[in-house]
Scaffold this motif. Sequence first.
Motif, PDB file in Angstrom:
ATOM      1  N   UNK A 186     -33.281 100.356  39.557  1.00  0.00           N
ATOM      2  CA  UNK A 186     -33.913  99.028  39.551  1.00  0.00           C
ATOM      3  C   UNK A 186     -32.984  97.956  38.993  1.00  0.00           C
ATOM      4  N   UNK A 187     -32.161  98.311  38.016  1.00  0.00           N
ATOM      5  CA  UNK A 187     -31.264  97.252  37.537  1.00  0.00           C
ATOM      6  C   UNK A 187     -30.115  97.005  38.516  1.00  0.00           C
ATOM      7  N   UNK A 188     -29.681  98.056  39.190  1.00  0.00           N
ATOM      8  CA  UNK A 188     -28.626  97.937  40.213  1.00  0.00           C
ATOM      9  C   UNK A 188     -29.084  97.021  41.356  1.00  0.00           C
ATOM     10  N   UNK A 189     -30.251  97.309  41.902  1.00  0.00           N
ATOM     11  CA  UNK A 189     -30.750  96.512  43.035  1.00  0.00           C
ATOM     12  C   UNK A 189     -30.999  95.061  42.606  1.00  0.00           C
ATOM     13  N   UNK A 190     -31.551  94.869  41.414  1.00  0.00           N
ATOM     14  CA  UNK A 190     -31.816  93.504  40.947  1.00  0.00           C
ATOM     15  C   UNK A 190     -30.506  92.732  40.795  1.00  0.00           C
ATOM     16  N   UNK A 191     -29.509  93.398  40.245  1.00  0.00           N
ATOM     17  CA  UNK A 191     -28.207  92.747  40.066  1.00  0.00           C
ATOM     18  C   UNK A 191     -27.638  92.309  41.418  1.00  0.00           C
ATOM     19  N   UNK A 192     -27.730  93.176  42.397  1.00  0.00           N
ATOM     20  CA  UNK A 192     -27.163  92.866  43.721  1.00  0.00           C
ATOM     21  C   UNK A 192     -27.886  91.673  44.344  1.00  0.00           C
ATOM     22  N   UNK A 193     -29.207  91.727  44.322  1.00  0.00           N
ATOM     23  CA  UNK A 193     -29.980  90.644  44.957  1.00  0.00           C
ATOM     24  C   UNK A 193     -29.696  89.314  44.255  1.00  0.00           C
ATOM     25  N   UNK A 194     -29.719  89.307  42.935  1.00  0.00           N
ATOM     26  CA  UNK A 194     -29.505  88.047  42.214  1.00  0.00           C
ATOM     27  C   UNK A 194     -28.075  87.550  42.398  1.00  0.00           C
ATOM     28  N   UNK A 195     -27.143  88.450  42.525  1.00  0.00           N
ATOM     29  CA  UNK A 195     -25.760  88.027  42.741  1.00  0.00           C
ATOM     30  C   UNK A 195     -25.605  87.369  44.116  1.00  0.00           C
ATOM     31  N   UNK A 196     -26.266  87.920  45.129  1.00  0.00           N
ATOM     32  CA  UNK A 196     -26.177  87.299  46.463  1.00  0.00           C
ATOM     33  C   UNK A 196     -26.895  85.945  46.466  1.00  0.00           C
ATOM     34  N   UNK A 197     -28.060  85.885  45.840  1.00  0.00           N
ATOM     35  CA  UNK A 197     -28.796  84.612  45.811  1.00  0.00           C
ATOM     36  C   UNK A 197     -27.935  83.528  45.147  1.00  0.00           C
TER      37      UNK A 197
END
Length: 430
Positions: free
Chosen positions: A240-251
């Motif tokens: 969950x922290x990996x996926x959140x990091x990726x999404x927020x980084x792209x946004x």
Amino acid sequence: MPNIYVSEASAYVDQETTIRGWLYNKRSSGKIQFLLVRDGTGIIQAVIFKPEVPAEVFQHGEELTQESSLVVTGTVRKDDRAPGGYELLVKDLQIVQIAQDYPIAPKEHGVGFLMEHRHLWLRSSRQHAVLRVRAQVIKACRDYLDQQGFLLVDAPILTPAACEGTSTLFETDYFGEKAYLSQSGQLYNEAAAMAFGKVYCFGPTFRAEKSKTRRHLMEFWMIEPEAAYYTFEDLIQLEESFVSYIVQSVVAQCREELAILERDTSPLANVQPPFPRITYDQALDILHQHGKEINWGDDFGGDEETLLAEQFPKPVFVTHYPARCKAFYMQPDPDRPQVVLASDLLAPEGYGEIIGGSQRIHDLALLERRIAENNLPREAFEWYLDLRRYGSVPHSGFGMGIERVVAWICGIDHLREVIPFPRMLYRIYP
Ligand code: 4AD
Ligand code: MG
């Protein structure tokens, strides 16, 4: 004259510079031509004003066709009306090559036609946006894992055995022996985790999926972390922290690209830990309530995943699947051995499974039994069994399909648009 890239134009206001690129589009009115020049980093409007240039420069402008290559020199001007905010007042223009009858006109084309011309389609601004998001997703994955102390250890592509079931193997001849294209780097990752603790591999993986769906490619890229001593709970928190990091980084990094794709980013803002969790049994109840006829022990398909994910505003974990619908290496739940300590992470908005992961069997006898029950050739797994003979420890890992994540973040329906050259059922050209 410095050669610059379009993305650098703001640093060269009122200076004379040269840009090397291709003609994206043009229009003219009498004495003035507006060339939209792209160079891969952006698009800039180059303006040719007839009274201010030698006759042949204006003539060159008229000869240029869509996607012709050119080198243009002029003064950078800030102009809020220009696309991108800057324009180039042309002094000189050289044609590198005239493109004859570029097949992709700036009008609507069917997907079949565009796929046939994928090598050219990549030049369009929409495809640029998607592939830039893809690059950012990959960068974010690697940045996150590197920062968390995971070591990149590459896994082989040519392998002697299956990892994810024998029905989707691509077979090839290896000097008279059978070999298979890797379905997953996991088994090798487990060896690496016993050597280095926390590792990941990243590379292309192959599945001869005989189904023709918008979520399946024959060749896709997977990032797979694996960690020694990680429990199932550790695994879920990592995911969950990996996926959140990726999404927020792209946004944060790809605002322009997401705007080109007309992606509503408000659902993405939600993607922060913790994510909801349901067990397979709870998932089955939800599916039954919605009239799905599915029995305990059946795996979920795309429709079921979509329905489940729709119940939640964030990605949702489905955990504790029946052992019989999952892979041979998954650790049974000690309290209920007919289910395994596995979880799939389902993305919202109909994108389905983006991650599959589990705790792995660390007991030698149990793993031997599972290999036999799954009719896997024991000889090919001797090295893998060694990992349970010499300092075996509980460990866990997961695999995330890059294309599924990029499609979800971009809001694109079909995986074929989120990889440069998709390999699909019945298509391997170009
Ligand atoms: O769930 P899968 O099959 O898991 C594994 O391969 C594990 N060995 C990974 C591991 O634990 N190290 O695949 C993982 C992910 C899926 O969740 C999905 O995102 C993606 O890979 N995937 C595909 N993507 C595109 N096309 C396909 N045919 C895919 N099959 C799986
Ligand atoms: Mg899976």
